[in-house]
Motif scaffolding. Structure first.
Motif, PDB file in Angstrom:
ATOM      1  N   LEU A  73       0.821  -1.205   0.000  1.00 29.53           N
ATOM      2  CA  LEU A  73       0.000   0.000   0.000  1.00 29.53           C
ATOM      3  C   LEU A  73       0.860   1.263   0.000  1.00 29.53           C
ATOM      4  N   VAL A  74       1.973   1.239   0.720  1.00 27.07           N
ATOM      5  CA  VAL A  74       2.857   2.408   0.774  1.00 27.07           C
ATOM      6  C   VAL A  74       3.679   2.519  -0.503  1.00 27.07           C
ATOM      7  N   LEU A  75       4.050   1.373  -1.072  1.00 28.61           N
ATOM      8  CA  LEU A  75       4.891   1.374  -2.270  1.00 28.61           C
ATOM      9  C   LEU A  75       4.191   2.042  -3.451  1.00 28.61           C
ATOM     10  N   LEU A  76       2.888   1.836  -3.579  1.00 30.32           N
ATOM     11  CA  LEU A  76       2.161   2.395  -4.719  1.00 30.32           C
ATOM     12  C   LEU A  76       2.237   3.918  -4.773  1.00 30.32           C
ATOM     13  N   PRO A  77       1.871   4.658  -3.723  1.00 30.45           N
ATOM     14  CA  PRO A  77       1.970   6.117  -3.821  1.00 30.45           C
ATOM     15  C   PRO A  77       3.409   6.614  -3.932  1.00 30.45           C
ATOM     16  N   LEU A  78       4.353   5.916  -3.314  1.00 29.31           N
ATOM     17  CA  LEU A  78       5.744   6.350  -3.402  1.00 29.31           C
ATOM     18  C   LEU A  78       6.256   6.255  -4.843  1.00 29.31           C
ATOM     19  N   VAL A  79       6.002   5.119  -5.489  1.00 24.96           N
ATOM     20  CA  VAL A  79       6.423   4.962  -6.881  1.00 24.96           C
ATOM     21  C   VAL A  79       5.656   5.929  -7.773  1.00 24.96           C
ATOM     22  N   SER A  80       4.363   6.113  -7.493  1.00 29.52           N
ATOM     23  CA  SER A  80       3.555   7.044  -8.292  1.00 29.52           C
ATOM     24  C   SER A  80       4.061   8.474  -8.160  1.00 29.52           C
ATOM     25  N   LEU A  81       4.442   8.869  -6.944  1.00 32.16           N
ATOM     26  CA  LEU A  81       4.999  10.206  -6.747  1.00 32.16           C
ATOM     27  C   LEU A  81       6.288  10.384  -7.534  1.00 32.16           C
ATOM     28  N   LEU A  82       7.127   9.344  -7.514  1.00 28.35           N
ATOM     29  CA  LEU A  82       8.392   9.421  -8.234  1.00 28.35           C
ATOM     30  C   LEU A  82       8.159   9.520  -9.745  1.00 28.35           C
ATOM     31  N   VAL A  83       7.332   8.614 -10.272  1.00 30.40           N
ATOM     32  CA  VAL A  83       7.060   8.610 -11.709  1.00 30.40           C
ATOM     33  C   VAL A  83       6.347   9.891 -12.129  1.00 30.40           C
ATOM     34  N   GLY A  84       5.327  10.287 -11.368  1.00 29.19           N
ATOM     35  CA  GLY A  84       4.564  11.482 -11.715  1.00 29.19           C
ATOM     36  C   GLY A  84       5.394  12.746 -11.641  1.00 29.19           C
ATOM     37  N   SER A  85       6.256  12.834 -10.642  1.00 31.59           N
ATOM     38  CA  SER A  85       7.091  14.031 -10.502  1.00 31.59           C
ATOM     39  C   SER A  85       8.105  14.129 -11.627  1.00 31.59           C
ATOM     40  N   LEU A  86       8.690  12.996 -12.002  1.00 28.71           N
ATOM     41  CA  LEU A  86       9.655  13.003 -13.104  1.00 28.71           C
ATOM     42  C   LEU A  86       8.981  13.321 -14.439  1.00 28.71           C
ATOM     43  N   ALA A  87       7.743  12.822 -14.594  1.00 26.42           N
ATOM     44  CA  ALA A  87       7.056  13.003 -15.876  1.00 26.42           C
ATOM     45  C   ALA A  87       6.342  14.340 -15.986  1.00 26.42           C
ATOM     46  N   TYR A  88       5.734  14.813 -14.883  1.00 24.94           N
ATOM     47  CA  TYR A  88       4.870  15.992 -14.957  1.00 24.94           C
ATOM     48  C   TYR A  88       5.276  17.116 -14.020  1.00 24.94           C
ATOM     49  N   GLY A  89       6.329  16.931 -13.273  1.00 29.22           N
ATOM     50  CA  GLY A  89       6.786  17.984 -12.389  1.00 29.22           C
ATOM     51  C   GLY A  89       6.139  17.941 -11.017  1.00 29.22           C
ATOM     52  N   THR A  90       6.453  18.932 -10.212  1.00 23.14           N
ATOM     53  CA  THR A  90       5.960  18.981  -8.829  1.00 23.14           C
ATOM     54  C   THR A  90       5.061  20.195  -8.630  1.00 23.14           C
ATOM     55  N   GLY A  91       4.126  20.351  -9.538  1.00 22.60           N
ATOM     56  CA  GLY A  91       3.186  21.458  -9.419  1.00 22.60           C
ATOM     57  C   GLY A  91       2.158  21.221  -8.332  1.00 22.60           C
ATOM     58  N   ASP A  92       1.266  22.181  -8.176  1.00 24.57           N
ATOM     59  CA  ASP A  92       0.229  22.078  -7.156  1.00 24.57           C
ATOM     60  C   ASP A  92      -0.704  20.910  -7.442  1.00 24.57           C
TER      61      ASP A  92
END
Length: 283
Positions: A138-157
């Protein structure tokens, strides 16, 4: 005659250590495949968004899908919503439904109890390991998603469909709190899968039974004619963690959802322990 020495008798309170059971479960192929799917899901979603085109036609406002590619926070929220109602349910049911039933299907359960491993200890050790594996997934999913999403789309609001926004720094703790809520909410699935696991020798039966119960509950929750009866369905507050995405958090549904899940989990786990300590072990 030379006394070769005898093995020390097993101490019931020290049998089946958690590290041994954890090592056994981590070596199993189903555990490795489950974690591989959790890691692969955000990557698959990113590829799907990259390959997809713009949707034509009028819309009534941005949805989670529309906002998913606007930043790492929104991408993570979408991944959690997309997986919470089925994939995460399957993972929790898999880890807990496979606890006792798998040993019974391998005809090794009676040998474990002959070591001797007290029944209550065996069930507790297996449940603790299953809980740790489930929580890690359960913890791994949001952590990997944050990493992938931040690399792909940035760290916007992080922007919700209602128009409210949170900075990335404020959104990450909210997402982690949402993960914690999902872990508490899915405890009812864990308890039910554990209960079914001590009733059957077929692991797929225990896993499938818990997943089917979740699906049926979700279907019933869509029938508005049931009125307030829906409030007592175990999946009624499944999406209550979405309140954490607002600037001002309404804790009402979150509190009710957590309390409902814990009550269901306590009933199912108690019933599992009661039945397992009294059942005849023939496999």
């Amino acid at each position: 005659m030379v006394d070769a020495g005898a093995a020390d008798p097993a101490v019931p309170g020290r049998t089946l250590p958690l590290r041994v059971e954890m090592a056994r479960q981590l070596r199993r192929r189903r555990t490795q495949v489950a974690y591989a799917l959790v890691v692969a899901l955000p990557v698959i979603l990113w590829i799907a968004f990259s390959l997809g085109g713009e949707e034509d036609g009028p819309t009534q406002g941005p949805s989670l899908v529309d906002l998913a590619s606007s930043g790492g926070g929104n991408f993570t929220v979408f991944a959690m919503f997309a997986s919470a109602s089925f994939l995460l349910v399957v993972l929790v049911a898999l880890f807990f439904g496979d606890t006792v039933a798998s040993e019974a299907s391998w005809s090794s359960l009676r040998y474990l109890l002959a070591v001797p491993v007290p029944r209550a200890r065996l069930l507790r050790q297996k449940a603790v390991v299953a809980g740790a594996l489930s929580l890690a997934a359960l913890v791994l999913l949001p952590l990997v998603s944050l990493l992938v999403g931040s690399l792909a789309y940035g760290t916007g609001d992080l922007v919700s469909p209602t128009g409210e926004s949170l900075t990335f720094g404020a959104a990450v703790p909210r997402i982690l709190l949402g993960t914690l809520y999902l872990a508490v909410h899915l405890s009812w699935v864990a308890g039910l899968a554990l209960l079914l696991s001590v009733f059957t020798d077929a692991p797929l039966g225990a896993v499938g039974g818990a997943v089917m119960a979740s699906i049926v509950s979700q279907i019933l929750d869509q029938i508005t004619a049931l009125g307030t009866i829906r409030d007592f369905l175990p999946t009624h507050y499944a999406d209550a963690w979405s309140a954490l995405l607002a600037v001002d958090v309404d804790w009402g549904d979150i509190t009710r959802g957590a309390f409902s899940a814990v009550c269901y989990a306590a009933i199912f786990t108690t019933a599992a322990a009661w039945h397992f300590t009294r059942k005849d072990i023939t496999s």
